[in-house]
Write a protein that holds these residues in place. Structure first.
Motif, PDB file in Angstrom:
ATOM      1  N   UNK A  27     -52.778 -73.588  71.459  1.00  0.00           N
ATOM      2  CA  UNK A  27     -53.909 -72.760  71.031  1.00  0.00           C
ATOM      3  C   UNK A  27     -55.150 -73.611  70.804  1.00  0.00           C
ATOM      4  N   UNK A  28     -54.970 -74.772  70.159  1.00  0.00           N
ATOM      5  CA  UNK A  28     -56.099 -75.660  69.913  1.00  0.00           C
ATOM      6  C   UNK A  28     -56.582 -76.289  71.211  1.00  0.00           C
ATOM      7  N   UNK A  29     -55.650 -76.635  72.108  1.00  0.00           N
ATOM      8  CA  UNK A  29     -56.035 -77.190  73.410  1.00  0.00           C
ATOM      9  C   UNK A  29     -56.899 -76.198  74.178  1.00  0.00           C
ATOM     10  N   UNK A  30     -56.558 -74.919  74.089  1.00  0.00           N
ATOM     11  CA  UNK A  30     -57.341 -73.886  74.754  1.00  0.00           C
ATOM     12  C   UNK A  30     -58.745 -73.814  74.159  1.00  0.00           C
ATOM     13  N   UNK A  31     -58.855 -73.925  72.851  1.00  0.00           N
ATOM     14  CA  UNK A  31     -60.170 -73.888  72.202  1.00  0.00           C
ATOM     15  C   UNK A  31     -61.012 -75.111  72.562  1.00  0.00           C
ATOM     16  N   UNK A  32     -60.367 -76.255  72.794  1.00  0.00           N
ATOM     17  CA  UNK A  32     -61.092 -77.483  73.105  1.00  0.00           C
ATOM     18  C   UNK A  32     -61.619 -77.507  74.544  1.00  0.00           C
ATOM     19  N   UNK A  33     -60.745 -77.191  75.483  1.00  0.00           N
ATOM     20  CA  UNK A  33     -61.116 -77.359  76.882  1.00  0.00           C
ATOM     21  C   UNK A  33     -60.990 -76.077  77.691  1.00  0.00           C
ATOM     22  N   UNK A  34     -60.741 -74.976  77.009  1.00  0.00           N
ATOM     23  CA  UNK A  34     -60.648 -73.654  77.614  1.00  0.00           C
ATOM     24  C   UNK A  34     -59.515 -73.552  78.622  1.00  0.00           C
ATOM     25  N   UNK A  35     -58.513 -74.371  78.449  1.00  0.00           N
ATOM     26  CA  UNK A  35     -57.301 -74.293  79.253  1.00  0.00           C
ATOM     27  C   UNK A  35     -56.170 -74.937  78.479  1.00  0.00           C
ATOM     28  N   UNK A  36     -54.954 -74.429  78.660  1.00  0.00           N
ATOM     29  CA  UNK A  36     -53.801 -75.054  78.022  1.00  0.00           C
ATOM     30  C   UNK A  36     -53.122 -76.011  78.996  1.00  0.00           C
ATOM     31  N   UNK A  37     -53.679 -76.108  80.191  1.00  0.00           N
ATOM     32  CA  UNK A  37     -53.118 -77.007  81.189  1.00  0.00           C
ATOM     33  C   UNK A  37     -53.474 -78.448  80.851  1.00  0.00           C
ATOM     34  N   UNK A  38     -52.492 -79.261  80.608  1.00  0.00           N
ATOM     35  CA  UNK A  38     -52.737 -80.666  80.330  1.00  0.00           C
ATOM     36  C   UNK A  38     -52.988 -81.442  81.609  1.00  0.00           C
ATOM     37  N   UNK A  39     -53.134 -82.756  81.472  1.00  0.00           N
ATOM     38  CA  UNK A  39     -53.308 -83.610  82.642  1.00  0.00           C
ATOM     39  C   UNK A  39     -51.939 -84.068  83.118  1.00  0.00           C
ATOM     40  N   UNK A  40     -51.652 -83.841  84.395  1.00  0.00           N
ATOM     41  CA  UNK A  40     -50.381 -84.266  84.958  1.00  0.00           C
ATOM     42  C   UNK A  40     -50.380 -85.781  85.150  1.00  0.00           C
ATOM     43  N   UNK A  41     -49.226 -86.298  85.546  1.00  0.00           N
ATOM     44  CA  UNK A  41     -49.124 -87.732  85.820  1.00  0.00           C
ATOM     45  C   UNK A  41     -50.069 -88.148  86.932  1.00  0.00           C
ATOM     46  N   UNK A  42     -50.398 -87.210  87.821  1.00  0.00           N
ATOM     47  CA  UNK A  42     -51.338 -87.499  88.904  1.00  0.00           C
ATOM     48  C   UNK A  42     -52.781 -87.305  88.452  1.00  0.00           C
ATOM     49  N   UNK A  43     -53.031 -86.329  87.600  1.00  0.00           N
ATOM     50  CA  UNK A  43     -54.397 -86.017  87.172  1.00  0.00           C
ATOM     51  C   UNK A  43     -54.980 -87.084  86.253  1.00  0.00           C
ATOM     52  N   UNK A  44     -54.170 -87.595  85.335  1.00  0.00           N
ATOM     53  CA  UNK A  44     -54.712 -88.497  84.321  1.00  0.00           C
ATOM     54  C   UNK A  44     -55.332 -89.760  84.925  1.00  0.00           C
ATOM     55  N   UNK A  45     -54.659 -90.482  85.817  1.00  0.00           N
ATOM     56  CA  UNK A  45     -55.305 -91.675  86.387  1.00  0.00           C
ATOM     57  C   UNK A  45     -56.612 -91.353  87.097  1.00  0.00           C
ATOM     58  N   UNK A  46     -56.674 -90.188  87.758  1.00  0.00           N
ATOM     59  CA  UNK A  46     -57.895 -89.818  88.471  1.00  0.00           C
ATOM     60  C   UNK A  46     -59.039 -89.560  87.496  1.00  0.00           C
ATOM     61  N   UNK A  47     -58.751 -88.857  86.395  1.00  0.00           N
ATOM     62  CA  UNK A  47     -59.806 -88.585  85.422  1.00  0.00           C
ATOM     63  C   UNK A  47     -60.208 -89.859  84.671  1.00  0.00           C
ATOM     64  N   UNK A  48     -59.240 -90.729  84.418  1.00  0.00           N
ATOM     65  CA  UNK A  48     -59.547 -92.011  83.791  1.00  0.00           C
ATOM     66  C   UNK A  48     -60.458 -92.843  84.694  1.00  0.00           C
ATOM     67  N   UNK A  49     -60.151 -92.881  85.988  1.00  0.00           N
ATOM     68  CA  UNK A  49     -60.984 -93.624  86.939  1.00  0.00           C
ATOM     69  C   UNK A  49     -62.384 -93.024  87.014  1.00  0.00           C
ATOM     70  N   UNK A  50     -62.458 -91.681  86.955  1.00  0.00           N
ATOM     71  CA  UNK A  50     -63.768 -91.027  86.985  1.00  0.00           C
ATOM     72  C   UNK A  50     -64.587 -91.388  85.753  1.00  0.00           C
ATOM     73  N   UNK A  51     -63.941 -91.400  84.596  1.00  0.00           N
ATOM     74  CA  UNK A  51     -64.620 -91.759  83.351  1.00  0.00           C
ATOM     75  C   UNK A  51     -65.161 -93.187  83.416  1.00  0.00           C
ATOM     76  N   UNK A  52     -64.334 -94.119  83.853  1.00  0.00           N
ATOM     77  CA  UNK A  52     -64.768 -95.518  83.919  1.00  0.00           C
ATOM     78  C   UNK A  52     -65.906 -95.690  84.912  1.00  0.00           C
ATOM     79  N   UNK A  53     -65.818 -94.992  86.051  1.00  0.00           N
ATOM     80  CA  UNK A  53     -66.883 -95.090  87.044  1.00  0.00           C
ATOM     81  C   UNK A  53     -68.196 -94.535  86.503  1.00  0.00           C
ATOM     82  N   UNK A  54     -68.121 -93.451  85.733  1.00  0.00           N
ATOM     83  CA  UNK A  54     -69.326 -92.888  85.130  1.00  0.00           C
ATOM     84  C   UNK A  54     -69.913 -93.835  84.096  1.00  0.00           C
ATOM     85  N   UNK A  55     -69.055 -94.459  83.298  1.00  0.00           N
ATOM     86  CA  UNK A  55     -69.541 -95.438  82.327  1.00  0.00           C
ATOM     87  C   UNK A  55     -70.256 -96.599  83.014  1.00  0.00           C
TER      88      UNK A  55
END
Length: 346
Positions: free
Chosen positions: A117-145
């Protein structure tokens, strides 16, 4: 003899008789004292919908803590990436690094650390980051930084990157940190059985990177120190009771030591508490020194990060001061370099 820096992870605990304003002022005072005592870094953790924890917005709190200190590193322990778009995190920590260059740590976690319920309020989805999604989003964050021109630009872009850490309590995070060549912080304070296997995986999978030439592992350990072993146990009980309530789905504000002492733990609860105490530091200065030195010798950690849930601010400050007095500083006396060695207990 190995010397390692000491640091602090704080949750801005909200006491049963206090409020969040008091909790945040207490965290501010602790950060100031930690700097004076020579701790290496001061991190705050992201938790949501938990009445006992006021550090729900690390970036906002870190801006304040960095402004009232001058030398200690401040950072997130951590920002839970499933709760945020990478661009938002890059903008927040680019701003912090621009304001306080060379003092900002961005510790990143893979789990949302909250209910659906709290995850939905934070990011408007209860879908977490999969083992494949997390490295991609981490790489995107570092590249943006880093201001990658192929990405959406995160402004402000700091002249240098904040120090990026990967946090974890599992083999997955340990292996990913090693493959990316990032410093790794392991949550020994709530996953003690996994500490040594995870650190072994991190070191075995490590590849040199722009961040590090060799692995750098920090171990976060629960540490409650008082003048006697009995006093330390008395001060630690509120944290145990608070965690039991959280585990049962009934989170409460941090009870007082008297309230915790009056609570009748069931046999199952006592067994759970005893299991959680394994590998943690609890007792008088000499007892804690021996326990931390043993942990250091067993894990080969490059840094220890101490955390606790002590009800009263004076007792909390006293605990960290007693441990600081166990440490050593170089002859120059510069701050931010308090160290503990495997010989401390001798």
């Amino acid at each position: 003899m190995k010397h390692v820096p000491l640091s602090i992870l704080d949750l801005a605990p909200v006491s049963s008789k206090g409020d969040t304003t008091e909790a945040l002022h207490s965290t501010t005072e602790l950060a100031r004292r930690a700097e004076a005592w020579g701790y290496q870094r001061f991190w705050v953790a992201e938790h949501h919908n938990m009445p006992a924890i006021a550090s729900s917005s690390p970036a906002v709190l870190l801006a304040h803590l960095a402004a009232v200190t001058s030398t200690i590193r401040v950072g997130s322990g951590g920002v839970m990436l499933p709760n945020h778009a990478p661009l938002v995190v890059a903008e927040q920590f680019g701003t912090l690094e621009s304001l306080h260059p060379g003092r900002i740590d961005l510790g990143i976690g893979r789990a949302p650390g909250t209910d659906q319920r709290t995850a939905l309020a934070l990011r408007r989805t209860i879908q977490g980051l999969s083992a494949e999604d997390f490295p991609a989003e981490l790489a995107e964050l570092i590249a943006m930084l880093a201001g990658d021109p192929a990405r959406v630009q995160a402004v402000p872009t700091a002249a240098a990157l904040p120090q990026v850490w990967l946090l974890g309590s599992s083999d997955y995070s340990a292996r990913l940190a090693g493959l990316l060549g990032l410093p790794f912080s392991f949550a020994h304070h709530f996953s003690a059985a996994n500490t040594e296997p995870a650190l072994a995986i991190y070191r075995a999978s490590f590849r040199p990177s722009q961040w590090l030439d060799q692995p750098y592992a920090m171990v976060a350990v629960s540490a409650t120190c008082a003048d006697t072993d009995e006093r330390a146990e008395y001060l630690a009980k509120p944290g145990w009771l608070s965690f039991l309530r959280l585990r049962a789905g009934l989170p409460i504000r941090l009870p007082s030591p008297a309230e915790a002492a009056a609570y009748e733990f069931s046999p199952a609860e006592r067994a759970f508490v005893e299991q959680r105490r394994v590998g943690q530091a609890l007792g008088s200065p000499s007892t804690v020194a021996a326990q931390l030195a043993e942990l250091l010798g067993r894990t080969g950690a490059d840094e220890l990060m101490l955390t606790n849930q002590i009800y009263d601010l004076d007792d909390r400050l006293r605990s960290y001061q007693l441990i600081a007095e166990l440490g050593e500083r170089p002859a120059s006396g510069q701050t931010g370099t308090l160290c503990l060695s495997s010989a401390t207990a001798r």
